[in-house]
Design an enzyme around this catalytic site. Structure first.
Site, PDB file in Angstrom:
ATOM      1  N   TRP A  59     -46.753  -0.542 -62.290  1.00  0.00           N
ATOM      2  CA  TRP A  59     -45.514  -0.802 -61.545  1.00  0.00           C
ATOM      3  C   TRP A  59     -44.348  -1.145 -62.468  1.00  0.00           C
ATOM      4  O   TRP A  59     -43.198  -1.221 -62.008  1.00  0.00           O
ATOM      5  CB  TRP A  59     -45.728  -1.947 -60.552  1.00  0.00           C
ATOM      6  CG  TRP A  59     -46.700  -1.642 -59.448  1.00  0.00           C
ATOM      7  CD1 TRP A  59     -47.454  -0.503 -59.297  1.00  0.00           C
ATOM      8  CD2 TRP A  59     -47.030  -2.488 -58.343  1.00  0.00           C
ATOM      9  NE1 TRP A  59     -48.227  -0.602 -58.163  1.00  0.00           N
ATOM     10  CE2 TRP A  59     -47.986  -1.807 -57.558  1.00  0.00           C
ATOM     11  CE3 TRP A  59     -46.615  -3.762 -57.939  1.00  0.00           C
ATOM     12  CZ2 TRP A  59     -48.531  -2.352 -56.396  1.00  0.00           C
ATOM     13  CZ3 TRP A  59     -47.158  -4.305 -56.779  1.00  0.00           C
ATOM     14  CH2 TRP A  59     -48.105  -3.602 -56.017  1.00  0.00           C
TER      15      TRP A  59
ATOM     16  N   GLY B  74     -46.443   5.822 -63.120  1.00  0.00           N
ATOM     17  CA  GLY B  74     -45.307   4.907 -63.080  1.00  0.00           C
ATOM     18  C   GLY B  74     -44.558   5.042 -61.762  1.00  0.00           C
ATOM     19  O   GLY B  74     -44.947   4.502 -60.729  1.00  0.00           O
ATOM     20  N   GLY B  75     -43.458   5.791 -61.793  1.00  0.00           N
ATOM     21  CA  GLY B  75     -42.563   5.888 -60.639  1.00  0.00           C
ATOM     22  C   GLY B  75     -43.263   6.210 -59.327  1.00  0.00           C
ATOM     23  O   GLY B  75     -42.980   5.583 -58.292  1.00  0.00           O
TER      24      GLY B  75
ATOM     25  N   GLU C  68     -50.015   9.262 -72.899  1.00  0.00           N
ATOM     26  CA  GLU C  68     -48.706   9.252 -72.252  1.00  0.00           C
ATOM     27  C   GLU C  68     -47.643   9.746 -73.228  1.00  0.00           C
ATOM     28  O   GLU C  68     -47.118   8.965 -74.030  1.00  0.00           O
ATOM     29  CB  GLU C  68     -48.344   7.827 -71.815  1.00  0.00           C
ATOM     30  CG  GLU C  68     -49.303   7.234 -70.810  1.00  0.00           C
ATOM     31  CD  GLU C  68     -48.628   6.197 -69.919  1.00  0.00           C
ATOM     32  OE1 GLU C  68     -48.871   6.257 -68.710  1.00  0.00           O
ATOM     33  OE2 GLU C  68     -47.856   5.361 -70.414  1.00  0.00           O
TER      34      GLU C  68
ATOM     35  N   GLY D 148     -41.037   8.888 -67.092  1.00  0.00           N
ATOM     36  CA  GLY D 148     -39.833   8.574 -66.338  1.00  0.00           C
ATOM     37  C   GLY D 148     -38.755   9.640 -66.425  1.00  0.00           C
ATOM     38  O   GLY D 148     -37.620   9.422 -66.009  1.00  0.00           O
TER      39      GLY D 148
ATOM     40  N   SER E 273     -44.717  11.199 -65.577  1.00  0.00           N
ATOM     41  CA  SER E 273     -44.231  11.988 -64.442  1.00  0.00           C
ATOM     42  C   SER E 273     -45.353  12.665 -63.657  1.00  0.00           C
ATOM     43  O   SER E 273     -45.184  13.774 -63.153  1.00  0.00           O
ATOM     44  CB  SER E 273     -43.180  13.009 -64.898  1.00  0.00           C
ATOM     45  OG  SER E 273     -42.064  12.338 -65.492  1.00  0.00           O
TER      46      SER E 273
HETATM   47  P1  13P Z   1     -43.791   7.715 -64.933  1.00  0.00           P
HETATM   48  O1  13P Z   1     -44.936   8.119 -64.034  1.00  0.00           O
HETATM   49  O2  13P Z   1     -42.692   7.010 -64.207  1.00  0.00           O
HETATM   50  O3  13P Z   1     -43.318   8.855 -65.785  1.00  0.00           O
HETATM   51  O4  13P Z   1     -44.394   6.602 -65.943  1.00  0.00           O
HETATM   52  C1  13P Z   1     -45.572   6.862 -66.601  1.00  0.00           C
HETATM   53  C2  13P Z   1     -46.000   5.621 -67.300  1.00  0.00           C
HETATM   54  O5  13P Z   1     -45.372   5.174 -68.252  1.00  0.00           O
HETATM   55  C3  13P Z   1     -47.180   4.938 -66.796  1.00  0.00           C
HETATM   56  O6  13P Z   1     -47.617   3.921 -67.660  1.00  0.00           O
END
Ligand code: 13P
Length: 254
Positions: A10, A233-234, A167, A173, A212
């Site tokens: 989160w 993440g998002g 990642e 993001g 993403s």
């Molecule tokens: P996003 O899914 O927002 O790209 O973030 C990925 C992340 O950094 C999860 O730890």
């Protein structure tokens, strides 16, 4: 077969009210998720709430970071034993945002990984290259250095008690996802590198993809042979999207 893990990171988002809604939303929709393990990593202040709301469910949870120290005069830090005290299963270590904004080195990350293990937490080790490093052809060199630091400090069997998340920084993001082929290549590279030390650890360890990941691309990614789930993440901030990714984990391994 490795059980897929779908973990929501989160980051520094939400409030008590938002966290309550999100946790209740996930709880209300997990009944049909049968193969994927589901986990959330809220900000530290909401871990108590998480413990209360997820009691009696199969949803696991963890923290986004952990101190490399066991306790004492370390203002502002949170120890692995405190996380255990709140029922955490996981602790993310070495996220690129901590490497970048908090100056965490490979050595620091390796100590955090070890500290998590010593209390029975499962560390989720993040590895990944920046866009510049990818363009310079350094992806394998960079992810190998992130991985090797932990193997050197904790041994390959220690690594095997954790989870890895690949990642790529350029995909976090940004809405730009690594293609399933790009991700699979790096996942396979990581697994081969571990296999050079231990075939058993290499075949058992889960390597998640993060960057993403969303409902529309999750299944194709998780279908790749070396991708064992996602660190989201998002898309983890909306119960419906997060649950859709969990279902994609089920579909990809059906
Ligand atoms: P996003 O899914 O927002 O790209 O973030 C990925 C992340 O950094 C999860 O730890």
């Amino acid at each position: 077969m490795r059980q897929p893990l779908i973990a929501g990171n989160w980051k520094m988002n939400g409030s008590k009210a938002d966290s309550t809604d999100l946790l209740n939303g996930i709880k209300a929709g997990v009944a049909d998720i049968v193969r994927s393990e589901v986990a959330v990593c809220p900000p530290f202040p909401y871990l108590y709430l998480t413990e209360q709301l997820l009691a009696g469910t199969l949803i696991r949870y963890g923290a986004q970071d952990v101190s490399r120290e066991p306790g004492g005069a370390f203002t502002g830090q949170v120890s692995a034993s405190m996380l255990k005290d709140f029922g955490c299963t996981y602790a993310i270590v070495g996220h690129s945002e901590r490497r970048l904004f908090n100056g965490e080195t490979n050595a620091t990350v390796a100590r955090k990984f070890a500290e998590a293990l010593s209390t029975g937490l499962v560390p989720i080790l993040c590895v990944g290259e920046t866009l510049e490093e990818r363009e310079q052809g350094k992806t394998e060199e960079v992810v190998a250095s992130h991985l090797d630091a932990v193997i050197e400090h904790c041994g390959v069997d220690g690594l095997g008690r954790g989870v890895i998340a690949y990642e790529p920084v350029w995909a976090i993001g940004t809405g730009v996802t690594a293609t399933p082929e790009q991700a699979q290549d790096v996942h396979a590279f990581l697994r081969q590198r571990i296999a050079a030390k231990s075939g058993d650890v290499a075949s058992a360890i889960r390597i998640l993809y993060g960057g993403s990941m969303k409902p529309s691309n999750a299944e194709e990614l998780i279908r790749k042979p070396d991708i064992d789930g996602g660190l989201i993440g998002g898309a983890a901030l909306k119960a419906a999207d997060f649950l859709a990714i969990c279902r994609a984990g089920d579909a990809a391994t059906a």
